[in-house]
Scaffold this active site. Structure first.
Site, PDB file in Angstrom:
ATOM      1  N   ASP A 235      37.090  39.721  32.327  1.00  0.00           N
ATOM      2  CA  ASP A 235      36.035  38.723  32.168  1.00  0.00           C
ATOM      3  C   ASP A 235      36.159  38.050  30.809  1.00  0.00           C
ATOM      4  O   ASP A 235      36.837  37.061  30.678  1.00  0.00           O
ATOM      5  CB  ASP A 235      34.642  39.277  32.477  1.00  0.00           C
ATOM      6  CG  ASP A 235      34.356  40.620  31.844  1.00  0.00           C
ATOM      7  OD1 ASP A 235      34.879  40.916  30.766  1.00  0.00           O
ATOM      8  OD2 ASP A 235      33.578  41.379  32.424  1.00  0.00           O
TER       9      ASP A 235
ATOM     10  N   ASP B  65      32.247  50.019  38.422  1.00  0.00           N
ATOM     11  CA  ASP B  65      31.014  50.804  38.521  1.00  0.00           C
ATOM     12  C   ASP B  65      29.843  50.152  37.801  1.00  0.00           C
ATOM     13  O   ASP B  65      30.007  49.232  37.003  1.00  0.00           O
ATOM     14  CB  ASP B  65      31.235  52.195  37.922  1.00  0.00           C
ATOM     15  CG  ASP B  65      31.312  52.156  36.407  1.00  0.00           C
ATOM     16  OD1 ASP B  65      30.545  52.904  35.764  1.00  0.00           O
ATOM     17  OD2 ASP B  65      32.127  51.398  35.857  1.00  0.00           O
TER      18      ASP B  65
END
Length: 194
Positions: free
Chosen positions: A117, A173
């Protein structure tokens, strides 16, 4: 590479992890097809070069296993650990690279990430690996958020481009939960009354 938008008739159910709800985003079959395409790309590029794949723990272990088992070329794999997430947002801070015991001087190195990201982790890893003088270093990632990316390092091998949303599943997660979900789920944004 492709950009996926949520589908209202998706066969996967919503899931709740801790205090957050996640909706189906990319099916397991679509993830597998994307990894197949990426494996074919890497096989062509690294045929005869005996690359060293470096998986970034914890998230990339699912992706690394799925990718490497599709490669019928001579290669090696190892894992390192870094951390840059707190909750659902990147903390912007990256800890030291832990666990690199292989000699990488003169080797073709492919860093395997579950998701890229901001690129802070990628930059840290690339800087740390460059000190060891490999023949080449490239990044291969399951998911890439181009809208969130802040670095200039090219992300050469991308399975799936996604929007800037928090996702879980296939190794990713939310505070320890959700890595084992098949496919990719994205956070359900809570509507606020204004």
């Amino acid at each position: 590479m492709y950009l996926r938008t949520p589908c209202s008739n998706h066969p996967m159910p919503r899931v709740k992890l801790h205090d957050l709800e996640f909706e189906p985003f990319i099916s397991e079959a679509e993830v597998n097809a994307a990894v197949d395409r990426l494996a074919a790309e890497l096989k062509t590029k690294y045929q005869g070069k005996r690359p060293l794949f470096i998986g970034v723990l914890n998230g990339a272990f699912f992706f690394a296993a799925e990718l490497v088992k599709r490669l019928d070329i001579e290669c090696e794999i190892t894992f390192v650990k870094v951390a840059s997430y707190l909750g659902t947002k990147s903390s912007g801070r990256v800890t030291d690279l832990i666990g690199l015991n292989e000699r990488i001087e003169g080797r073709h190195v492919v860093v395997l990430e579950d998701i890229v990201d901001t690129g802070n982790t990628v930059k840290h890893i690339m800087d740390a690996l460059a000190d060891h003088h490999p023949a080449s270093i490239s990044i291969a990632t399951l998911l890439f958020k181009p809208d969130a990316y802040k670095q200039t390092i090219p992300i050469e091998h991308v399975a799936v481009n996604i929007p800037n949303a928090f996702v879980v599943g296939s190794g990713l997660d939310h505070d320890g939960l959700g890595r084992n979900l098949p496919g990719i789920y994205r956070i359900v944004e809570q509507k606020t009354n204004a």
